[in-house]
Design an enzyme around this catalytic site. Structure first.
Site, PDB file in Angstrom:
ATOM      1  N   HIS A 143       2.839  -2.178   2.568  1.00 40.24           N
ATOM      2  CA  HIS A 143       1.770  -1.587   1.277  1.00 40.24           C
ATOM      3  C   HIS A 143       0.661  -0.038   1.427  1.00 40.24           C
ATOM      4  O   HIS A 143       0.554   0.419   0.532  1.00 40.24           O
ATOM      5  CB  HIS A 143       1.486  -2.856   0.506  1.00 40.24           C
ATOM      6  CG  HIS A 143       1.992  -3.351   0.570  1.00 40.24           C
ATOM      7  ND1 HIS A 143       2.713  -4.226  -0.831  1.00 40.24           N
ATOM      8  CD2 HIS A 143       1.903  -5.315   0.480  1.00 40.24           C
ATOM      9  CE1 HIS A 143       3.489  -5.160  -1.056  1.00 40.24           C
ATOM     10  NE2 HIS A 143       2.993  -5.863  -0.702  1.00 40.24           N
ATOM     11  N   ASP A 180      10.711  -7.464   2.642  1.00 36.96           N
ATOM     12  CA  ASP A 180       9.643  -8.650   2.056  1.00 36.96           C
ATOM     13  C   ASP A 180       9.957  -8.757   0.378  1.00 36.96           C
ATOM     14  O   ASP A 180      10.403  -8.107  -0.307  1.00 36.96           O
ATOM     15  CB  ASP A 180       8.572  -7.521   2.195  1.00 36.96           C
ATOM     16  CG  ASP A 180       7.350  -8.584   1.961  1.00 36.96           C
ATOM     17  OD1 ASP A 180       6.446  -8.481   3.124  1.00 36.96           O
ATOM     18  OD2 ASP A 180       6.277  -8.506   1.367  1.00 36.96           O
ATOM     19  N   HIS A 182       7.340  -8.721  -1.272  1.00 36.56           N
ATOM     20  CA  HIS A 182       6.759  -7.862  -2.707  1.00 36.56           C
ATOM     21  C   HIS A 182       7.468  -5.946  -2.203  1.00 36.56           C
ATOM     22  O   HIS A 182       8.075  -5.978  -1.514  1.00 36.56           O
ATOM     23  CB  HIS A 182       4.992  -7.965  -2.184  1.00 36.56           C
ATOM     24  CG  HIS A 182       4.327  -8.653  -1.805  1.00 36.56           C
ATOM     25  ND1 HIS A 182       4.139  -9.802  -1.426  1.00 36.56           N
ATOM     26  CD2 HIS A 182       4.258 -10.260  -2.842  1.00 36.56           C
ATOM     27  CE1 HIS A 182       3.769 -10.673  -1.085  1.00 36.56           C
ATOM     28  NE2 HIS A 182       3.517 -11.129  -2.431  1.00 36.56           N
TER      29      HIS A 182
HETATM   30 ZN   LIG Z   1       4.983  -9.527   1.681  1.00 34.66          ZN
END
Ligand SMILES: [Zn+2]
Ligand SMILES: [Zn+2]
Ligand SMILES: [Zn+2]
Ligand SMILES: [Zn+2]
Lengths: 372, 372, 372, 372
Positions: A143, A180, A182
């Protein structure tokens, strides 16, 4: 086959404090809690299982080392790097940038060691010291964008490793497959305009970051069509993940023809994850791993480096990880002790009709991916 | 309005041991862990938030008391009851029956206090001491069948309370609405042939117990058509839950015309639950509560007793519970501190096409429910 | 007899973070740990035992309320008060002043509630609402001096309560007996020159704060001879504590003739405390309590308010507290479950010759204490 | 110098359950607690500090292996061994024999690995693979007598290792120096009549087991005068421990003239231990280690194997251990982060008059120890 493996106990010392996501705040009803969602015990326990189960004996330990300032600055701004250094010296540490990504005193050293761990594993794979490998680093990285950390990530470990592969090792074409749960927004951002890096992210549709990770985000400038998002609806299980791997991701790899594949390997699509709503079992992760290994074997002599991203089940991450790494190493994995529980769960094994729309929307974009 | 509330600190002492589900077992890769999925801290923290937020001051404390042997035997076999008594005296306690439901020394006393807590709240509601009420009991009860406990449940608390309402208080028609994310198989079994009790369970489709909880299970004998299952596919959020409440459950209540409504209130459909894959927010639980309150007001002078079932997020159960209880009491709830995080998540707010099939399958069965 | 009791669940939410004493710091070998020495679970568990054992039913609940700014400023400087307010608003909170006394966001509100809790109990005792009482507050207070907090203490709870008794309730002579294992340096400092307040501290000799708490510290100015320190050598047990109570502290109370006795009641002299080396059992605390009750009965109609200070054994503080409070209330205490373990331990029950020197050094000072 | 080091992550998986000492039991006021006094995190954290601090890089890893049945039976009865095997197969495991020494499923395998770890280190030292070494095993062993485990110990690790040295490696004379804060009653019992093994235990006077460990216990039969107890009164610190080492233990070693020295190294004499009342600092342990090293150098070519026994401070055991092992390896230890706190504590640094009596009582017995 020689499979590399990397872990450092300092990863288990990442101090996520006494809040759940944000720090505890009685005024809004948040009492202190011993385990932040991203508490490092999840990953420490995975390492211990790798060792206790005997798997470690079949792996080649690759030592971790901190990424240097210049290596981190290939991806991140000086402002971000130096802010982390400064906050890392405070008695209570700081936050990677969004208020839900706390670290304690010395958090910089741990984050740099995570970036350096990913880099070291990519280095070992590219130099042929190992055939493939798994870097069990912490904190996660995908991220983190150049200007800031977020979503528990301080530095973008995979991006630091990829830049090293490009600039130091001279690898020309690199594919990053991020499963992942996300969206790998940070990795997408770093390589948005880089035609030499294909970034693919398969994730729960619009989970985190909010609103992002749609199929419409395809890279820009010289990097147009080298970013591919494969959102999976909440409730998707093994079947829906493997289907997208087969129908979209492997074809995308074939189209791009990488010299190296890096997997940003989160275990938060797992069945027991408290932060997501997909239903991938350990067997599912093993299958995803096999598919990427086959693609890497076909496309780039098997050069494959897996780097740990998220995963928040203190109960199941260790199991998923041990089975994934055994698969990568071509050795018999342990049996999943939760298997009986998962055997008959609705939605885990069968592909559902409603999962096809987003897969197909991604599938049609593969044709645009530029090849060698 | 007077809203009853029940909690006893002994509920927080339920000893779930040092395993995840099954006891730790290094030979299969399961190391000890401090928090069993059903660790009572989840519920203790909910009680503390009820008190710290000031909500407790607006509630009427109903004292808990242990259910007596005879009260438990209205639902359970002597064999089951006495086995729990016997194992409860062992230094390490025992298990409710399936190997994933551990309790410690003295576990019988806690389980009897949970059944007695549900009973006491139903008693207070029926006698008019309170208008409605919430019994925050632990351990949960809805999986326990007459012959055994299972799924973290020792005794079926709600069933013990319902039998008390029937046999002691003379309540004629009782509806149990179970929105715990798992199927209320125990409650279904207890009242399978009882035409005076409507049992409705809304849950994640075929999650637990394996393979059960389908729309085809409709009661038997004299109780035919007084059991109704409303499975929700994994990935369903607030919208899909409220839709089923409006389209199926409230109409079922209207059809049955109960004198008392009991909610088996699990918070494991919650967004952050590690054991399920639905995405209900605290606001979603508040809406479900409002709908049942409206139905109870319309059908039975508002007589509504809510009884705590499951809920496994140490972070979010407290929030969901405090907001639900405030809604029940008609007072302004606290703001959900996770609201910003949930605002834009895909699947939480919108009804999805694929969720309609199972709702419709249940909806058509409402017509068969026998009225007064 | 009516015995007051005070606890607020917010005391259990005091956020001591993820360090041991100082925040975790990998660079010096300190990894994060879930339980700071002063983690509030020690006290929460004590409250729960008070309730679960049935003792609570025999006590009169006195509600806690926050101390107001003006009430705190009777003891502390504006600078200290306002610094705590400011740090309490930070996401990660702050520290009471010495780097080992962390608090989280909202820590000011908890500290003010602790000071207010002590004040409320003293108020209830003096006004005769209860005959005596125990305020189970957290964090502790006796190390806090006017200018700063330290030693896990933010505000000096007992001092705030004593000032309230003097200035609002018009109590003329007040004796504070502090048997926390550490020196009550803060209370000593606040009342150093106040002839109306006798401060007595019995503690492990030169443990904390370093070098202080000697018999030579006797008050100053108008308050000369109204401070008395009774150091006990490490390794002292019940016998050595009771001996000093009988030989020094009770005579000191008789000499001073207070209108009110306040006990600063730490349970860190306990046998299992990780921060000290004395060996007081629950029975020992009960005896100390009886002695002070007898003195209060003789001197001031039994007016006795006990206020919780330290205590760091997660295993034993609850036991010691429940037995102490039962003693205060004149009801049969629970049996000490660790009694068998302590029955034959050397040093716990017998007075040792080498413990007499420091007792005698304190004993001779009693003669100088000014009476009414 | 080559210093061996042994740790296995399975030691960290020893399942001490959810009680404090005995299992939780609400009926007697004992609520569940996450950390049994003997929770293995104390030792796991020590291993991690050894690695994180860089010390591990200067040590030679000696692999652990399970002790075989026949190796354990050199010390223990078949009944005891087989009972542990049987209880280890139960879902909740069992207890080593006294009700305060719980283990979980698979506890036998861990206990056998602890005994085998001690054995492996002694083997490596005697064979000259390393000059000396530290076996960081868990659970501890020195309380286990032939017929049963007790005091957290399942098998007597050191005794198993010593018997191996005698019977397999042919070592003639072995001295065991036990500075765990509790009496090494098990080791004393095993070698009570063995003139080839000198067992010396320095411990807090009559702490555990109750009433034992006095200077009057001197061995029997052919082993008369080859057992020596050196009790230290509660409250003794570094000075009193080092004094007894210099005045009693080193002279005893010189008298006995061993071919191998084994240290049963508990860190529960430490300043922060919750189960004892002595005040030994990390520097104190380093000094004790140096003294034993010097004696071993003088007497038996430095052949010294240290084996971990108890130690219950989650905060300080790691520090003490890392500093002790560095001392053993002759490398610069880390600085003690708690040093500032301990610098001025009364009783830690100075020898107290009352500590001399028990030292002198032991000292005079040295003359009777039979030499080679
Ligand atoms: Zn994640
Ligand atoms: Zn449930
Ligand atoms: Zn204290
Ligand atoms: Zn010990």
């Amino acid at each position: 086959m020689t499979t590399g493996y990397l872990w450092h106990p300092l990863y288990g010392w990442n101090d996520t404090g006494s809040g759940s996501l944000t720090p505890a705040d009685p005024a809004v009803g948040l009492q202190p809690v011993g385990h932040h969602f991203a508490h490092p015990d999840n990953k420490r326990r995975m390492h211990e299982l790798v060792e206790v189960s005997g798997l470690l004996d079949q792996l080649h330990r690759v030592p971790a080392r901190p990424a240097k300032r210049a290596e981190i600055l290939r991806v991140h701004t000086e402002e971000h790097h130096d802010r982390i250094v400064a906050e890392s010296a405070l008695p209570k540490g700081g936050d990677a940038g969004d208020g839900v990504s706390p670290f304690g005193k010395g958090g910089y050293e741990i984050a740099a060691l995570a970036a350096g761990g990913a880099l070291a594993m990519v280095d070992a794979v590219v130099r042929g010291e190992v055939d493939n490998g798994f870097a069990l680093v912490n904190p996660c990285g995908h991220h983190a964008v150049p200007e800031t950390g977020m979503g528990f990530c301080v530095f973008n470990n995979v991006a630091v490793a990829v830049r090293h592969a490009q600039e130091v090792l001279g690898v020309e074409r690199i594919a990053v497959v991020d499963w992942d749960v996300h969206h790998g927004n940070g990795t997408q951002a770093v390589f948005w305009e880089d035609p030499r890096v294909l970034t693919v992210s398969m994730h729960q549709d619009r989970l985190y970051p909010p609103r992002g990770g749609t199929v419409g985000e395809r890279g820009g400038g010289a990097g147009l069509y080298t970013n591919l998002n494969v959102p999976r609806p909440p409730g998707t299980g093994d079947a829906g993940y493997v289907d997208a791997m087969d129908a979209v991701i492997v074809p995308a790899l074939r189209a791009f023809q990488p010299d190296l594949v890096v997997v940003a390997c989160g275990f938060d699509p797992s069945y027991f994850d408290p932060l997501a709503h997909t239903m991938v079992s350990a067997a599912g992760f093993a299958t995803l791993t096999e598919r990427v290994m086959e693609a890497a074997a076909e496309l780039c002599d098997g050069r494959l480096a897996m780097v740990q991203e998220g995963g928040y089940s203190i109960h199941y991450v260790a199991i998923c990880g041990a089975i994934t790494i055994a698969t990568l190493a071509g050795v018999e994995p342990i049996a999943d002790p939760y298997l009986a529980l998962l055997a008959d769960v609705y939605g885990i094994h069968a592909l559902e009709e409603h999962q096809l729309a987003s897969r197909k929307a991604a599938e049609v974009l593969v044709a645009d991916i530029p090849g060698r």
